[in-house]
Design an enzyme around this catalytic site. Structure first.
Site, PDB file in Angstrom:
ATOM      1  N   TYR A 122       0.854  -1.197   0.000  1.00 61.60           N
ATOM      2  CA  TYR A 122       0.000   0.000   0.000  1.00 61.60           C
ATOM      3  C   TYR A 122       0.887   1.243   0.000  1.00 61.60           C
ATOM      4  O   TYR A 122       0.645   2.200  -0.748  1.00 61.60           O
ATOM      5  CB  TYR A 122      -0.879  -0.039   1.252  1.00 61.60           C
ATOM      6  CG  TYR A 122      -1.783   1.136   1.473  1.00 61.60           C
ATOM      7  CD1 TYR A 122      -1.508   2.064   2.482  1.00 61.60           C
ATOM      8  CD2 TYR A 122      -2.936   1.313   0.724  1.00 61.60           C
ATOM      9  CE1 TYR A 122      -2.358   3.138   2.714  1.00 61.60           C
ATOM     10  CE2 TYR A 122      -3.791   2.393   0.957  1.00 61.60           C
ATOM     11  CZ  TYR A 122      -3.491   3.296   1.961  1.00 61.60           C
ATOM     12  OH  TYR A 122      -4.332   4.359   2.198  1.00 61.60           O
ATOM     13  N   ARG A 195       0.253   4.666  18.436  1.00 56.96           N
ATOM     14  CA  ARG A 195      -0.413   5.164  17.237  1.00 56.96           C
ATOM     15  C   ARG A 195      -1.045   6.528  17.518  1.00 56.96           C
ATOM     16  O   ARG A 195      -1.499   6.803  18.629  1.00 56.96           O
ATOM     17  CB  ARG A 195      -1.507   4.203  16.779  1.00 56.96           C
ATOM     18  CG  ARG A 195      -1.015   2.888  16.186  1.00 56.96           C
ATOM     19  CD  ARG A 195      -0.315   3.067  14.853  1.00 56.96           C
ATOM     20  NE  ARG A 195       0.073   1.775  14.270  1.00 56.96           N
ATOM     21  CZ  ARG A 195       1.204   1.135  14.537  1.00 56.96           C
ATOM     22  NH1 ARG A 195       2.057   1.669  15.419  1.00 56.96           N
ATOM     23  NH2 ARG A 195       1.489  -0.020  13.947  1.00 56.96           N
ATOM     24  N   ASP A 255       2.608  -6.655  15.494  1.00 60.97           N
ATOM     25  CA  ASP A 255       2.499  -5.301  16.057  1.00 60.97           C
ATOM     26  C   ASP A 255       2.567  -4.247  14.954  1.00 60.97           C
ATOM     27  O   ASP A 255       2.082  -3.145  15.100  1.00 60.97           O
ATOM     28  CB  ASP A 255       3.671  -5.040  17.028  1.00 60.97           C
ATOM     29  CG  ASP A 255       3.341  -5.451  18.453  1.00 60.97           C
ATOM     30  OD1 ASP A 255       4.288  -5.666  19.232  1.00 60.97           O
ATOM     31  OD2 ASP A 255       2.138  -5.547  18.778  1.00 60.97           O
TER      32      ASP A 255
HETATM   33  O1  GFB Z   1      -4.804  -0.139  12.729  1.00 67.02           O
HETATM   34  P1  GFB Z   1      -3.905  -1.254  12.333  1.00 67.02           P
HETATM   35  O2  GFB Z   1      -4.518  -2.473  11.723  1.00 67.02           O
HETATM   36  O3  GFB Z   1      -2.822  -0.737  11.285  1.00 67.02           O
HETATM   37  O4  GFB Z   1      -3.066  -1.761  13.630  1.00 67.02           O
HETATM   38  P2  GFB Z   1      -1.423   0.014  11.382  1.00 67.02           P
HETATM   39  C1  GFB Z   1      -2.554  -0.840  14.542  1.00 67.02           C
HETATM   40  C2  GFB Z   1      -2.032  -1.614  15.756  1.00 67.02           C
HETATM   41  O5  GFB Z   1      -3.187  -2.112  16.490  1.00 67.02           O
HETATM   42  C3  GFB Z   1      -1.192  -2.858  15.393  1.00 67.02           C
HETATM   43  C4  GFB Z   1      -2.978  -3.477  16.798  1.00 67.02           C
HETATM   44  O6  GFB Z   1      -0.129  -2.944  16.313  1.00 67.02           O
HETATM   45  C5  GFB Z   1      -2.181  -4.001  15.612  1.00 67.02           C
HETATM   46  O7  GFB Z   1      -1.533  -5.226  15.961  1.00 67.02           O
HETATM   47  N1  GFB Z   1      -4.268  -4.170  16.997  1.00 67.02           N
HETATM   48  C6  GFB Z   1      -4.682  -4.683  18.176  1.00 67.02           C
HETATM   49  C7  GFB Z   1      -5.194  -4.424  16.068  1.00 67.02           C
HETATM   50  N2  GFB Z   1      -5.866  -5.307  18.029  1.00 67.02           N
HETATM   51  C8  GFB Z   1      -6.214  -5.154  16.717  1.00 67.02           C
HETATM   52  C9  GFB Z   1      -7.338  -5.588  15.955  1.00 67.02           C
HETATM   53  O8  GFB Z   1      -8.267  -6.263  16.456  1.00 67.02           O
HETATM   54  N3  GFB Z   1      -7.377  -5.223  14.639  1.00 67.02           N
HETATM   55  C10 GFB Z   1      -6.367  -4.492  14.061  1.00 67.02           C
HETATM   56  N4  GFB Z   1      -6.460  -4.151  12.758  1.00 67.02           N
HETATM   57  N5  GFB Z   1      -5.258  -4.078  14.744  1.00 67.02           N
HETATM   58  C11 GFB Z   1      -2.105   0.707   8.981  1.00 67.02           C
HETATM   59  C12 GFB Z   1      -1.753   0.248   7.579  1.00 67.02           C
HETATM   60  O9  GFB Z   1      -1.105   0.203   9.835  1.00 67.02           O
HETATM   61  O10 GFB Z   1      -2.097   2.124   9.094  1.00 67.02           O
HETATM   62  C13 GFB Z   1      -2.693   0.873   6.584  1.00 67.02           C
HETATM   63  O11 GFB Z   1      -1.819  -1.179   7.547  1.00 67.02           O
HETATM   64  C14 GFB Z   1      -2.782   2.359   6.787  1.00 67.02           C
HETATM   65  O12 GFB Z   1      -2.200   0.627   5.282  1.00 67.02           O
HETATM   66  C15 GFB Z   1      -3.069   2.717   8.224  1.00 67.02           C
HETATM   67  O13 GFB Z   1      -1.581   2.961   6.409  1.00 67.02           O
HETATM   68  C16 GFB Z   1      -3.059   4.226   8.429  1.00 67.02           C
HETATM   69  O14 GFB Z   1      -1.567   1.325  12.036  1.00 67.02           O
HETATM   70  O15 GFB Z   1      -0.374  -0.909  11.933  1.00 67.02           O
END
Ligand code: GFB
Length: 311
Positions: A122, A195, A255
């Protein structure tokens, strides 16, 4: 989610809004895009369309994330050039920056180191879009700019537990556990990553500010300038939901990048500030979820690691 927030925000402006639903125009098909833009002849374009998803979706579907986002950006930016769009704002994400970029991340960190593996596909597509806007500025004088929002959340987000970002996923999980008197909620990873989160209505307001006041090469970060650990986020959403059970961290899940705090100096120099605090934004989004889509779109969390325990 961003598109609907932009529509809400632009209703406050003296503009005629032209939107393109994905059923009307497949932005991956160049001819459809050129036919649409040559017919509509917009003065300004907010390019918010993309294939997006959380860490698991990005890591699971690299080809789709790279191909779709490359095509969407290339087709829309080229059609905007070809049909004389006066200004285009291309939306990226702070994941375009290197995994171990300096924190807060300055815009000049772009391409200064390796990307986070889980969302590199992405990120590469979004970096290409930034460079295409800059190249068209140099070669053709196009006033095309690129904004890099931090992690966004809000109404009309994707709450599917496998493909969503962390905030909608945790809202859905805690809402379900509260409703069903669940004993535990699984949070992916160690809880230690940090984050930055911005409500999508604040993002839309920042996009209008940039469309009006920014005109230069290179990305501009959009964020709050503050971040939280995933653990603190989970505890805050649990508190908002009223859930009183256990929160269990699953280190077998990735993570991702350890921190993604954006340097928002370029944006604040234009006079913009966010207006929705994380606690207030989470409470609003939780209430929206409960009202609009609880149970409708949440898949039962079949978590391969804990499937036995859930059974
Ligand atoms: O929001 P997220 O999926 O994306 O994950 P990124 C952020 C953090 O939350 C990671 C944790 O460390 C995940 O392991 N997390 C904890 C979870 N529980 C959960 C859960 O149930 N679901 C998810 N999804 N995460 C994204 C990019 O990265 O940032 C996209 O993959 C985009 O492309 C976005 O750029 C802004 O913040 O890691």
């Amino acid at each position: 989610m961003v598109g609907s927030a932009l529509v809400r925000r632009l209703e406050r402006e003296d503009v005629t809004l032209i939107t393109a639903d994905r059923d009307d125009v497949d932005l991956r098909r160049q001819q459809q895009v050129e036919d649409f833009v040559s017919d509509a002849r917009p003065q300004a374009v907010f390019l918010a369309a993309a294939r997006v998803g959380g860490i698991l979706a990005n890591d699971s579907f690299p080809g789709a994330f790279l191909y779709d986002n490359l095509l969407i950006a290339s087709n829309v930016i080229e059609a905007a050039r070809r049909y004389g769009v006066e200004k285009l704002l291309n939306l990226g994400s702070t994941c375009v920056y290197p995994k171990f970029a300096p924190q807060p991340i300055p815009e000049n960190a772009l391409l200064s180191g390796p990307l986070e593996p889980t969302n590199q596909w992405y990120a590469v597509a979004k970096i290409a879009a930034i460079k295409l806007c800059d190249a068209f500025r140099r070669q053709y004088g196009c006033d095309f700019i690129s904004a890099m929002p931090t992690n966004l959340y809000g109404p009309h987000d994707n709450f599917d537990l496998d493909s969503s970002h962390v905030i909608p996923a945790l809202i859905a999980k805690f809402a379900q556990a509260k409703a069903e008197h669940g004993k535990e909620v699984i949070v992916w990873g160690t809880g230690t990553p940090r984050r930055e989160f911005l409500h999508v209505d604040d993002c839309a307001d920042a996009l209008v500010c940039l469309m009006r006041r920014f005109s230069d090469e290179g990305p501009v970060n959009i964020g709050t300038g503050t971040d939280v650990t995933i653990r603190d986020l989970a505890e805050l959403i649990a508190q908002i939901s009223g859930y009183r059970g256990n929160i269990v961290f699953d280190p077998s899940r990735p993570d991702g990048t350890p921190r993604k705090l954006s340097d928002v100096g370029r944006l604040t120099a234009l006079g913009w500030r966010p207006g929705i605090s994380l606690r207030e934004g989470l409470a609003q989004t939780y209430a929206w979820f409960e009202r609009e889509c609880h149970r409708a779109r949440v898949k039962t969390p079949v978590d391969p690691v804990h499937a036995g325990r859930n059974a």
